[in-house]
Design a protein around this motif. Structure first.
Motif, PDB file in Angstrom:
ATOM      1  N   GLU A  82      14.531   3.920 -14.002  1.00 54.59           N
ATOM      2  CA  GLU A  82      14.438   4.253 -12.575  1.00 54.59           C
ATOM      3  C   GLU A  82      13.689   5.585 -12.376  1.00 54.59           C
ATOM      4  O   GLU A  82      12.774   5.700 -11.570  1.00 54.59           O
ATOM      5  N   ALA A  83      14.078   6.577 -13.165  1.00 54.04           N
ATOM      6  CA  ALA A  83      13.510   7.920 -13.000  1.00 54.04           C
ATOM      7  C   ALA A  83      12.024   7.975 -13.344  1.00 54.04           C
ATOM      8  O   ALA A  83      11.298   8.843 -12.856  1.00 54.04           O
ATOM      9  N   ALA A  84      11.564   7.076 -14.193  1.00 54.29           N
ATOM     10  CA  ALA A  84      10.177   7.135 -14.650  1.00 54.29           C
ATOM     11  C   ALA A  84       9.256   6.194 -13.887  1.00 54.29           C
ATOM     12  O   ALA A  84       8.078   6.089 -14.195  1.00 54.29           O
ATOM     13  N   ALA A  85       9.787   5.490 -12.904  1.00 58.22           N
ATOM     14  CA  ALA A  85       8.934   4.593 -12.125  1.00 58.22           C
ATOM     15  C   ALA A  85       8.016   5.425 -11.234  1.00 58.22           C
ATOM     16  O   ALA A  85       8.488   6.255 -10.466  1.00 58.22           O
ATOM     17  N   PRO A  86       6.697   5.228 -11.357  1.00 61.80           N
ATOM     18  CA  PRO A  86       5.773   6.074 -10.593  1.00 61.80           C
ATOM     19  C   PRO A  86       5.953   5.917  -9.087  1.00 61.80           C
ATOM     20  O   PRO A  86       6.033   4.801  -8.589  1.00 61.80           O
ATOM     21  N   LYS A  87       6.016   7.037  -8.403  1.00 62.50           N
ATOM     22  CA  LYS A  87       6.021   7.002  -6.939  1.00 62.50           C
ATOM     23  C   LYS A  87       4.582   6.883  -6.441  1.00 62.50           C
ATOM     24  O   LYS A  87       3.645   7.166  -7.182  1.00 62.50           O
ATOM     25  N   GLU A  88       4.436   6.516  -5.204  1.00 67.37           N
ATOM     26  CA  GLU A  88       3.087   6.417  -4.627  1.00 67.37           C
ATOM     27  C   GLU A  88       2.528   7.823  -4.389  1.00 67.37           C
ATOM     28  O   GLU A  88       3.175   8.636  -3.735  1.00 67.37           O
ATOM     29  N   TRP A  89       1.365   8.116  -4.957  1.00 68.08           N
ATOM     30  CA  TRP A  89       0.750   9.441  -4.737  1.00 68.08           C
ATOM     31  C   TRP A  89      -0.153   9.438  -3.505  1.00 68.08           C
ATOM     32  O   TRP A  89      -0.574  10.475  -3.029  1.00 68.08           O
ATOM     33  N   GLY A  90      -0.481   8.232  -3.075  1.00 70.36           N
ATOM     34  CA  GLY A  90      -1.205   8.075  -1.821  1.00 70.36           C
ATOM     35  C   GLY A  90      -2.561   8.736  -1.793  1.00 70.36           C
ATOM     36  O   GLY A  90      -3.298   8.706  -2.764  1.00 70.36           O
ATOM     37  N   GLN A  91      -2.821   9.364  -0.678  1.00 73.55           N
ATOM     38  CA  GLN A  91      -4.157   9.886  -0.385  1.00 73.55           C
ATOM     39  C   GLN A  91      -4.655  10.908  -1.411  1.00 73.55           C
ATOM     40  O   GLN A  91      -5.854  11.084  -1.577  1.00 73.55           O
ATOM     41  N   TYR A  92      -3.711  11.566  -2.091  1.00 78.59           N
ATOM     42  CA  TYR A  92      -4.143  12.664  -2.953  1.00 78.59           C
ATOM     43  C   TYR A  92      -5.027  12.223  -4.100  1.00 78.59           C
ATOM     44  O   TYR A  92      -5.801  12.997  -4.636  1.00 78.59           O
ATOM     45  N   THR A  93      -4.867  10.975  -4.488  1.00 79.55           N
ATOM     46  CA  THR A  93      -5.688  10.506  -5.600  1.00 79.55           C
ATOM     47  C   THR A  93      -7.009   9.913  -5.132  1.00 79.55           C
ATOM     48  O   THR A  93      -7.835   9.529  -5.936  1.00 79.55           O
TER      49      THR A  93
END
Lengths: 187, 83
Positions: A101-112
């Protein structure tokens, strides 16, 4: 222009390149004393070898080539050659191969998607890189900052290719997580 | 669904293969496995995008650090180059 001899000016080297070479080195070895030594040795080698400069590369590129060799030499010396990888470091990211759970990538969105000009991104990346183990840093720097081939990296560090894959994988897992926590988190 | 089990990768295996892919070291079966995994797994797709993003920018860190060599050190180097 294929000959740069006319613009070769050792008296101005320190004024023109010392800060840039130093910043370049610091980003790769993260140690002030060491970075200073590498830059100093670069200038001295260049100075001693100034007669061999033929003008095929620009003075700047010539100095960088010497510097890059010194940086690789540092990694070569630093690597003991007897590498034991702790099994299960991936355990904080995966359980039975599945992401925790802790290592599931969150959405970084516009920054990338935007071009990165933000200074804080680079300073967080640098800090996250410093937290990697030495050998992981060496692998990461040579691969992604010096653009070396995996085979050459293995030779320099005297490691097997299977160790290389493990190290680069762990470095990415750790860096990604660190960036998410410390860079995305502060946006 | 036996065929599926034979080729389905775990996320751990998939992220591992992403690095091998960068070096062009995937064998045919692994290419298919990774492609299939990425088509289905949003997390790994996201992971791949994020890793590409920061590895692509890593080489420019020094351009943004503003680190300067100490003046005393510069003077020392100038001195050595005069000898």
């Amino acid at each position: 222009m294929n000959n740069h001899l006319a613009l070769f000016n050792p008296d101005k080297w320190v004024d023109n390149y010392a800060d840039a070479l130093y910043a370049y080195t610091m980003a790769r070895v993260n140690d002030m004393q060491l970075a200073e030594d590498i830059v100093q040795n670069t200038f001295l080698s260049a100075w001693k070898g100034r007669e061999t400069y033929k003008g095929q590369a620009s003075e700047k590129n010539w100095l960088y080539a010497i510097l890059k060799n010194k940086i690789v030499d540092h990694f070569r010396k630093e690597s003991t050659g007897s590498l034991t990888l702790d099994a299960g470091e991936e355990g904080q990211y995966f359980e039975d191969g599945h992401r925790t759970e802790a290592a599931a990538p969150k959405e970084w969105g516009q920054y990338t998607e935007q071009p990165v000009e933000k200074k804080e991104f680079y300073s967080v990346l640098e800090k996250c890189k410093q937290k990697l183990k030495d050998i992981q840093q060496a692998v990461f720097v040579m691969k992604y900052m010096e653009d070396a081939e995996a085979e050459d990296i293995c030779k320099v560090l005297n490691i097997t290719s299977s160790n290389y894959w493990v190290l680069i994988h762990r470095a990415k897992l750790q860096l990604r997580k660190c960036l998410e926590k410390n860079w995305i988190g502060i946006q | 669904m036996k065929w599926y089990r034979a080729i389905w990768l775990s996320c751990e295996q998939a992220t591992f293969l992403m690095s091998k892919k960068e070096e062009g070291k995937l064998v045919f079966k692994e290419k298919i496995q990774l492609r299939l995994h990425l088509r289905i797994c949003d997390f790994c797709t996201r992971f791949q995008r994020q890793v590409r993003f920061f590895t692509r920018h890593a080489a420019q860190v020094h351009e943004h650090s503003g680190a300067l060599l100490r003046e005393e050190k510069k003077e020392e180097i100038r001195g050595m180059m005069r000898e």
